[in-house]
Design an enzyme around this catalytic site. Structure first.
Site, PDB file in Angstrom:
ATOM      1  N   GLU A   9       0.811  -1.217   0.000  1.00 40.36           N
ATOM      2  CA  GLU A   9       0.000   0.000   0.000  1.00 40.36           C
ATOM      3  C   GLU A   9       0.843   1.265   0.000  1.00 40.36           C
ATOM      4  O   GLU A   9       0.534   2.238  -0.690  1.00 40.36           O
ATOM      5  CB  GLU A   9      -0.924   0.024   1.227  1.00 40.36           C
ATOM      6  CG  GLU A   9      -2.082  -0.932   1.142  1.00 40.36           C
ATOM      7  CD  GLU A   9      -1.662  -2.371   1.311  1.00 40.36           C
ATOM      8  OE1 GLU A   9      -0.584  -2.615   1.882  1.00 40.36           O
ATOM      9  OE2 GLU A   9      -2.404  -3.254   0.856  1.00 40.36           O
ATOM     10  N   HIS A  59     -11.960  -5.800   7.901  1.00 38.13           N
ATOM     11  CA  HIS A  59     -12.654  -5.604   6.630  1.00 38.13           C
ATOM     12  C   HIS A  59     -13.877  -4.723   6.839  1.00 38.13           C
ATOM     13  O   HIS A  59     -14.816  -4.789   6.065  1.00 38.13           O
ATOM     14  CB  HIS A  59     -13.061  -6.959   6.018  1.00 38.13           C
ATOM     15  CG  HIS A  59     -11.897  -7.824   5.653  1.00 38.13           C
ATOM     16  ND1 HIS A  59     -11.207  -8.561   6.580  1.00 38.13           N
ATOM     17  CD2 HIS A  59     -11.277  -8.036   4.465  1.00 38.13           C
ATOM     18  CE1 HIS A  59     -10.214  -9.207   5.969  1.00 38.13           C
ATOM     19  NE2 HIS A  59     -10.235  -8.908   4.704  1.00 38.13           N
TER      20      HIS A  59
END
Lengths: 358, 396
Positions: free
Chosen positions: A93, A163
């Site tokens: 990322e 999540h």
């Protein structure tokens, strides 16, 4: 038109500087065109297709975007625009965002995808220290305005700790970037196109719960919705509710229930969290005298705190009750306890009643 | 295929060979499950190394160990398949990443170390947890989010931990566990524990920056850290060659030595881990690349067949399956009969079914557990309910 405008001017408050339609219909930019009923991920997909079509220096990249992405938002892009413009990145990322900043600094439109907002933290340094401050520290010589970071955020029913997070508050604390969150397919397409074309770096959070669940008539043409303009999506007179993203549908249900008890709720979709439209919210609070903010992120330090503080500063004497916040609890996003953690319709309804009866 | 060679010193096995026809009729067999007569087996392929010597291809083992391997791996296999069914029956929700195919890594590693050594892993942790001594009940209860789970039902599939065997879990964020592992290694070195830390990660995580940061620190300070790349060749759906410029993960430590190991051969894994532990205690970090394979997709939402062919999967299953390898070894060395092995498998099936039944009866955590362990107990911090008010009601 200008009922509010006139009052504003009369009172010398100079609140409203331009027309804002009070309407519960979604603002459609330029009007008609063919509209098709599609879901959120398809709307975002359409926006991305248009973005790449209209600007041949636009790129889409991220983990697994090439085959269409884990939520299908990038379907068909690689086939249509080629691997040089739509490509996968390795699992990194920090690298993805840093790379995107560089690409944007060369004048390109870099549309980076972070697979889940929960994974955005390795990139936090790049966003805060590089992207947000580039224009500022280079005295406007350089900027990475072409950067747009898209990430699915929010609870999905079974996402657990990693999540389901809503990290918008961290980013709202960074001058130099914009934070935008759509509530529905039609909004998402228009807002995403605006974000991509905005000359500032933007973080665009997409409510993953709504990817398939939300279906709406979305015009097929290219249209943009304005940033930093909140929208009143339901008119009311007793209390103002402020929210964004998936939470709005929960709030809407609470409003419907409250209506049965004779409480008239006004619901505002903030749309852009940074910089947020203080005027619209303030105008509404001046009308109702009460405000309730709701978001999934934990209550302490959540963006509701900023809204609350600002409203109190601006509307102190008008307020009839303390500003209410119905938010996630101050715990990590739990696994089995998700239904208890979430700011549900009943919690909001409770708070509406408590505020109105204060 | 492993060639088997009986150690020349074990005359008892030779005589057992001669006695076989008589023994099979009457059960006069020596007790096979506890026989520790050394047997030497060759690993499937030789080791390849980077910046260090390779360990020998000949591995010392014995009947007891091989049977333990068989039992443990068959148990893990059965457990993962049962978890698959439970997930499809919606008794397990959220995420579930299955390890079947990779059992040899967990089992081989455990055989080479003690409980003082630490293991820290990513989210595909069910079998590693069991190898460290976790029970089936703890596994199934945690998967179903019940109180008897190893993390009291609050962690779920990705967050299994076992403090008393130094199993530091269970991490959802890819690559985040590796710097942690190096920290554990530092603590071990500081306390002069003569123990090491195995930090497991996958081929997808191998491209995370924090890995290289952790490796640099470990090498700089000579920490007893062993970085184990469980290379199952696919990071979710991305094949290793599409994500890594150099898929030779054992070489990516550059200044740190590395070893490439056949991760489907439990004995090779055991040999490599023994070698690595010795190395790490003397010389600092080393990378082990376990060449392994997962039969299931990345998680239960991944069919696992869109990015690889069914032929590939069946090919690996037929040629390299870790449980089958040990079964063949056992049979060819005549350490047990087919029937005995099948009986073991039946026993395992029953054990798994019993554990599942028990776990199903187990209650969900109390709703007050939502607020516990956010901070250390007694720190005087309360958790606030919605709207910043104290939670007045007891949640249903």
């Amino acid at each position: 038109m200008g009922f509010r405008n006139i009052i504003g001017r009369r009172l010398g408050l100079g609140l409203v500087r331009r027309r804002k339609p009070f309407s519960t219909a979604t603002c459609d930019g330029d009007g008609n065109g063919n509209a098709k009923s599609i879901n959120l991920y398809s709307a975002i997909n359409q926006a991305l297709h248009i973005a790449l079509e209209t600007d041949n220096r636009a790129f889409v990249f991220g983990e697994d975007v090439s085959f269409g992405g884990v939520f299908r938002c990038t379907t068909g892009l690689a086939d249509r625009f080629g691997k040089a413009r739509v490509f996968n990145t390795p699992l990194c990322e920090q690298g993805i965002v840093g790379f995107g900043i560089g690409l944007a600094a060369m004048g390109n439109r870099a549309i980076a995808e972070i697979q889940f907002a929960d994974y955005i933290y390795p990139a936090f340094d790049q966003i805060v220290n590089e992207a947000a401050k580039f224009r500022y520290r280079s005295g406007n010589q350089f900027n990475c305005g072409g950067l747009t970071i898209r990430a699915p955020y929010g609870a999905v029913g079974h996402g657990g700790h990693y999540h389901s997070q809503s990290p918008e508050a961290f980013f709202c604390h960074v001058p130099g970037i914009k934070v935008v969150i759509p509530r529905s397919p039609r909004q998402a397409k228009g807002l995403l196109l605006s974000c991509i074309r905005d000359p500032n770096p933007v973080v665009f959070f997409e409510p993953k719960w709504l990817y398939r669940l939300a279906v709406e008539e979305v015009p097929e043409h290219d249209y943009m919705l304005p940033l930093s303009e909140a929208e009143v999506i339901r008119q009311g007179s007793d209390i103002t509710l402020v929210g964004w993203g998936a939470q709005l549908s929960v709030m809407e249900q609470a409003c419907n229930e409250a209506e049965k008890d004779g409480i008239s709720c006004e619901l505002i979709d903030l749309k852009t969290l940074l910089p947020w439209d203080k005027e619209t919210v303030e105008a509404s609070v001046r009308k109702t005298g009460r405000v309730l903010i709701s978001h999934e992120a934990p209550v302490t330090g959540g963006f509701g705190a900023e809204i609350s503080a600002s409203i109190v500063e601006r509307c102190f004497l008008r307020l009839e009750a303390p500003v209410a916040r119905v938010c996630g609890l101050d715990t990590p996003f739990p696994l089995v306890f998700e239904p208890f953690y979430m700011p549900t319709k009943n919690k909001i309804l409770d708070a509406i009643k408590a505020t109105v009866n204060y | 295929m492993a060639l088997s060679r009986l150690a020349s010193s074990s005359s008892s096995s030779r005589s057992a060979d001669l006695l076989k026809p008589l023994c099979s009729a009457i059960s006069l067999r020596r007790p096979i499950s506890t026989d520790t007569t050394p047997i030497t087996v060759e690993t499937s392929v030789p080791f390849t190394s980077h910046q260090c010597d390779t360990p020998s291809r000949s591995v010392q083992t014995n009947a007891k160990e091989l049977l333990t391997f068989f039992r443990d791996m068959a148990l893990m296999r059965r457990m993962e398949i049962a978890a698959d069914s439970l997930y499809k029956a919606k008794l397990i929700r959220g995420f579930c990443h299955l390890y079947d195919g990779q059992e040899a890594v967990a089992v081989g590693m455990e055989a080479s170390i003690t409980k003082k050594d630490c293991i820290i892993a990513a989210y595909r942790d069910h079998c590693t947890f069991v190898a460290r001594g976790g029970t089936l009940l703890e596994v199934f209860a945690e998967l179903m989010g019940r109180q008897a789970g190893c993390s009291r039902g609050k962690g779920g599939s990705m967050h299994f931990y076992k403090k008393d065997s130094n199993f530091y879990g269970g991490h959802g964020i890819v690559g985040a566990q590796v710097p942690l592992g190096c920290g554990l290694a530092f603590a071990q070195k500081y306390s002069k524990d003569e123990a090491v830390t195995f930090a497991l990660y996958g081929d997808g995580a191998a491209n995370q920056g924090q890995l290289f940061e952790a490796l640099n620190i470990s090498a700089l300070w000579d920490l007893p850290a062993i970085l184990v790349c469980e290379n199952n060749h696919y990071g979710m759906g991305t094949a290793e060659w599409r994500a890594a410029k150099s898929p030779a993960y054992y070489k990516r430590g550059d200044y740190a030595p590395g070893l490439k190991v056949d991760g489907m051969d439990a004995l090779a894994v055991k040999q490599a881990c023994t070698f690595a532990k010795e190395h790490a205690l003397k010389n600092g970090p080393i990378i082990l690349e376990m060449d392994t394979y997962r039969y299931h997709g990345h998680s239960m939402s991944d069919p696992g067949s869109t990015y690889r062919t069914r032929d590939e999967i069946t090919g690996v299953r037929q040629e390299r399956d870790p449980v089958e390898r040990i079964r063949k070894l056992i049979l060819s060395h005549d350490l047990a009969t087919e029937k005995e092995l099948k009986d073991i498998e039946k026993e395992i099936r029953k054990e798994v079914d019993d554990a599942i039944a028990q776990a199903k009866e187990n209650p969900l955590p109390e709703s007050s557990e939502l607020f516990t362990n956010v901070y250390a107990k007694g720190l005087g911090v309360e958790s606030f309910g919605a709207d910043r008010k104290e939670v007045r009601a007891v949640l249903p």
